[in-house]
Design a protein around this motif. Structure first.
Motif, PDB file in Angstrom:
ATOM      1  N   LYS A  71      57.239  48.460  45.977  1.00  0.00           N
ATOM      2  CA  LYS A  71      57.913  47.409  45.217  1.00  0.00           C
ATOM      3  C   LYS A  71      57.009  46.181  45.096  1.00  0.00           C
ATOM      4  CE  LYS A  71      62.345  45.076  44.924  1.00  0.00           C
ATOM      5  NZ  LYS A  71      63.674  44.895  45.503  1.00  0.00           N
ATOM      6  N   GLU A  72      56.356  45.856  46.208  1.00  0.00           N
ATOM      7  CA  GLU A  72      55.413  44.727  46.202  1.00  0.00           C
ATOM      8  C   GLU A  72      54.252  45.006  45.247  1.00  0.00           C
ATOM      9  OE1 GLU A  72      52.454  42.592  49.433  1.00  0.00           O
ATOM     10  OE2 GLU A  72      54.293  43.533  50.174  1.00  0.00           O
ATOM     11  N   LEU A  73      53.761  46.220  45.245  1.00  0.00           N
ATOM     12  CA  LEU A  73      52.668  46.608  44.343  1.00  0.00           C
ATOM     13  C   LEU A  73      53.102  46.499  42.888  1.00  0.00           C
ATOM     14  CD1 LEU A  73      49.834  47.781  43.872  1.00  0.00           C
ATOM     15  CD2 LEU A  73      50.837  50.056  44.142  1.00  0.00           C
ATOM     16  N   GLU A  74      54.311  46.955  42.585  1.00  0.00           N
ATOM     17  CA  GLU A  74      54.823  46.846  41.215  1.00  0.00           C
ATOM     18  C   GLU A  74      54.883  45.386  40.768  1.00  0.00           C
ATOM     19  OE1 GLU A  74      58.538  48.837  40.386  1.00  0.00           O
ATOM     20  OE2 GLU A  74      57.846  50.658  41.410  1.00  0.00           O
ATOM     21  N   LYS A  75      55.340  44.512  41.683  1.00  0.00           N
ATOM     22  CA  LYS A  75      55.416  43.081  41.340  1.00  0.00           C
ATOM     23  C   LYS A  75      54.020  42.527  41.083  1.00  0.00           C
ATOM     24  CE  LYS A  75      57.221  38.616  42.808  1.00  0.00           C
ATOM     25  NZ  LYS A  75      56.486  37.994  41.746  1.00  0.00           N
ATOM     26  N   CYS A  76      53.062  42.911  41.922  1.00  0.00           N
ATOM     27  CA  CYS A  76      51.686  42.447  41.726  1.00  0.00           C
ATOM     28  C   CYS A  76      51.128  42.934  40.391  1.00  0.00           C
ATOM     29  CB  CYS A  76      50.785  42.924  42.862  1.00  0.00           C
ATOM     30  SG  CYS A  76      51.071  42.099  44.432  1.00  0.00           S
ATOM     31  N   GLU A  77      51.418  44.174  40.038  1.00  0.00           N
ATOM     32  CA  GLU A  77      50.939  44.714  38.760  1.00  0.00           C
ATOM     33  C   GLU A  77      51.587  43.993  37.585  1.00  0.00           C
ATOM     34  OE1 GLU A  77      51.828  48.877  39.228  1.00  0.00           O
ATOM     35  OE2 GLU A  77      49.883  49.290  40.180  1.00  0.00           O
ATOM     36  N   THR A  78      52.886  43.685  37.721  1.00  0.00           N
ATOM     37  CA  THR A  78      53.584  42.943  36.672  1.00  0.00           C
ATOM     38  C   THR A  78      53.001  41.542  36.547  1.00  0.00           C
ATOM     39  OG1 THR A  78      55.608  44.183  37.104  1.00  0.00           O
ATOM     40  CG2 THR A  78      55.848  42.115  35.905  1.00  0.00           C
ATOM     41  N   ASP A  79      52.781  40.879  37.678  1.00  0.00           N
ATOM     42  CA  ASP A  79      52.186  39.541  37.669  1.00  0.00           C
ATOM     43  C   ASP A  79      50.787  39.575  37.062  1.00  0.00           C
ATOM     44  OD1 ASP A  79      54.491  38.611  38.858  1.00  0.00           O
ATOM     45  OD2 ASP A  79      53.597  38.378  40.864  1.00  0.00           O
ATOM     46  N   GLN A  80      50.035  40.586  37.386  1.00  0.00           N
ATOM     47  CA  GLN A  80      48.676  40.715  36.855  1.00  0.00           C
ATOM     48  C   GLN A  80      48.713  40.907  35.338  1.00  0.00           C
ATOM     49  OE1 GLN A  80      46.524  44.161  38.234  1.00  0.00           O
ATOM     50  NE2 GLN A  80      44.541  43.201  37.878  1.00  0.00           N
ATOM     51  N   GLU A  81      49.633  41.730  34.873  1.00  0.00           N
ATOM     52  CA  GLU A  81      49.757  41.963  33.426  1.00  0.00           C
ATOM     53  C   GLU A  81      50.190  40.677  32.718  1.00  0.00           C
ATOM     54  OE1 GLU A  81      49.340  43.824  29.943  1.00  0.00           O
ATOM     55  OE2 GLU A  81      48.778  44.655  31.885  1.00  0.00           O
ATOM     56  N   ASP A  82      51.120  39.930  33.336  1.00  0.00           N
ATOM     57  CA  ASP A  82      51.539  38.646  32.757  1.00  0.00           C
ATOM     58  C   ASP A  82      50.367  37.675  32.689  1.00  0.00           C
ATOM     59  OD1 ASP A  82      54.102  39.613  32.493  1.00  0.00           O
ATOM     60  OD2 ASP A  82      54.883  38.587  34.276  1.00  0.00           O
ATOM     61  N   ALA A  83      49.579  37.607  33.745  1.00  0.00           N
ATOM     62  CA  ALA A  83      48.408  36.718  33.768  1.00  0.00           C
ATOM     63  C   ALA A  83      47.406  37.132  32.706  1.00  0.00           C
ATOM     64  CB  ALA A  83      47.767  36.741  35.155  1.00  0.00           C
ATOM     65  N   ARG A  84      47.222  38.418  32.538  1.00  0.00           N
ATOM     66  CA  ARG A  84      46.291  38.923  31.521  1.00  0.00           C
ATOM     67  C   ARG A  84      46.763  38.521  30.124  1.00  0.00           C
ATOM     68  NH1 ARG A  84      45.876  44.348  32.900  1.00  0.00           N
ATOM     69  NH2 ARG A  84      44.242  43.778  34.346  1.00  0.00           N
ATOM     70  N   LYS A  85      48.064  38.630  29.853  1.00  0.00           N
ATOM     71  CA  LYS A  85      48.625  38.257  28.569  1.00  0.00           C
ATOM     72  C   LYS A  85      48.447  36.756  28.297  1.00  0.00           C
ATOM     73  CE  LYS A  85      52.050  41.945  28.212  1.00  0.00           C
ATOM     74  NZ  LYS A  85      53.475  42.288  28.256  1.00  0.00           N
ATOM     75  N   ARG A  86      48.679  35.931  29.339  1.00  0.00           N
ATOM     76  CA  ARG A  86      48.507  34.482  29.174  1.00  0.00           C
ATOM     77  C   ARG A  86      47.054  34.129  28.902  1.00  0.00           C
ATOM     78  NH1 ARG A  86      51.909  32.638  34.261  1.00  0.00           N
ATOM     79  NH2 ARG A  86      50.993  34.580  34.853  1.00  0.00           N
ATOM     80  N   LEU A  87      46.137  34.860  29.563  1.00  0.00           N
ATOM     81  CA  LEU A  87      44.720  34.634  29.322  1.00  0.00           C
ATOM     82  C   LEU A  87      44.343  34.980  27.885  1.00  0.00           C
ATOM     83  CD1 LEU A  87      42.717  35.750  32.476  1.00  0.00           C
ATOM     84  CD2 LEU A  87      42.259  33.759  31.069  1.00  0.00           C
ATOM     85  N   GLU A  88      44.928  36.030  27.350  1.00  0.00           N
ATOM     86  CA  GLU A  88      44.657  36.440  25.972  1.00  0.00           C
ATOM     87  C   GLU A  88      45.094  35.325  25.015  1.00  0.00           C
ATOM     88  OE1 GLU A  88      43.371  39.403  24.641  1.00  0.00           O
ATOM     89  OE2 GLU A  88      42.838  39.992  26.693  1.00  0.00           O
ATOM     90  N   LYS A  89      46.232  34.684  25.313  1.00  0.00           N
ATOM     91  CA  LYS A  89      46.742  33.619  24.456  1.00  0.00           C
ATOM     92  C   LYS A  89      45.845  32.402  24.480  1.00  0.00           C
ATOM     93  CE  LYS A  89      51.617  34.797  24.691  1.00  0.00           C
ATOM     94  NZ  LYS A  89      52.945  34.384  25.133  1.00  0.00           N
ATOM     95  N   VAL A  90      45.259  32.127  25.653  1.00  0.00           N
ATOM     96  CA  VAL A  90      44.397  30.957  25.828  1.00  0.00           C
ATOM     97  C   VAL A  90      43.117  31.119  25.050  1.00  0.00           C
ATOM     98  CG1 VAL A  90      43.093  29.604  27.521  1.00  0.00           C
ATOM     99  CG2 VAL A  90      45.403  30.364  28.056  1.00  0.00           C
ATOM    100  N   LYS A  91      42.580  32.294  24.964  1.00  0.00           N
ATOM    101  CA  LYS A  91      41.300  32.525  24.297  1.00  0.00           C
ATOM    102  C   LYS A  91      41.433  32.362  22.857  1.00  0.00           C
ATOM    103  CE  LYS A  91      39.245  35.668  27.619  1.00  0.00           C
ATOM    104  NZ  LYS A  91      38.687  36.947  27.843  1.00  0.00           N
TER     105      LYS A  91
END
Length: 91
Positions: A71-91
């Protein structure tokens, strides 16, 4: 007819002897050694059942820990995907 009598003796005598031995063996009660062996085996079964119960509790505990880590791993993967999406928006 002679063959039938001969066959009856050949098969009947050992069969009768086997039945007699089985009845004679079962007629007497268990010896002290047999009772001691039975008690030892019953104690061993009890001990093994306790070990099985303990191992089942350990498995259950480990499964709960694994579920929590997944469950913790799933949350980390979700957080990582969210961070990746936000980074895409910033660029």
């Amino acid at each position: 007819m002679e063959h039938v009598r001969h066959l009856t003796r050949a098969v009947g005598a050992p069969l009768l002897m086997a039945v007699f031995l089985a009845v004679a063996g079962c007629a007497a009660g268990p010896s002290d050694d047999e009772m001691a062996q039975l008690n030892d085996l019953q104690n061993e079964v009890g001990s093994l059942e306790k070990q099985i119960s303990q191992k089942q509790r350990e498995v259950s505990s480990l499964q709960n820990q694994l579920d929590a880590k997944n469950k913790e791993l799933e949350k980390c993967e979700t957080d990582q995907e969210d961070a990746r999406k936000r980074l895409e928006k910033v660029k």
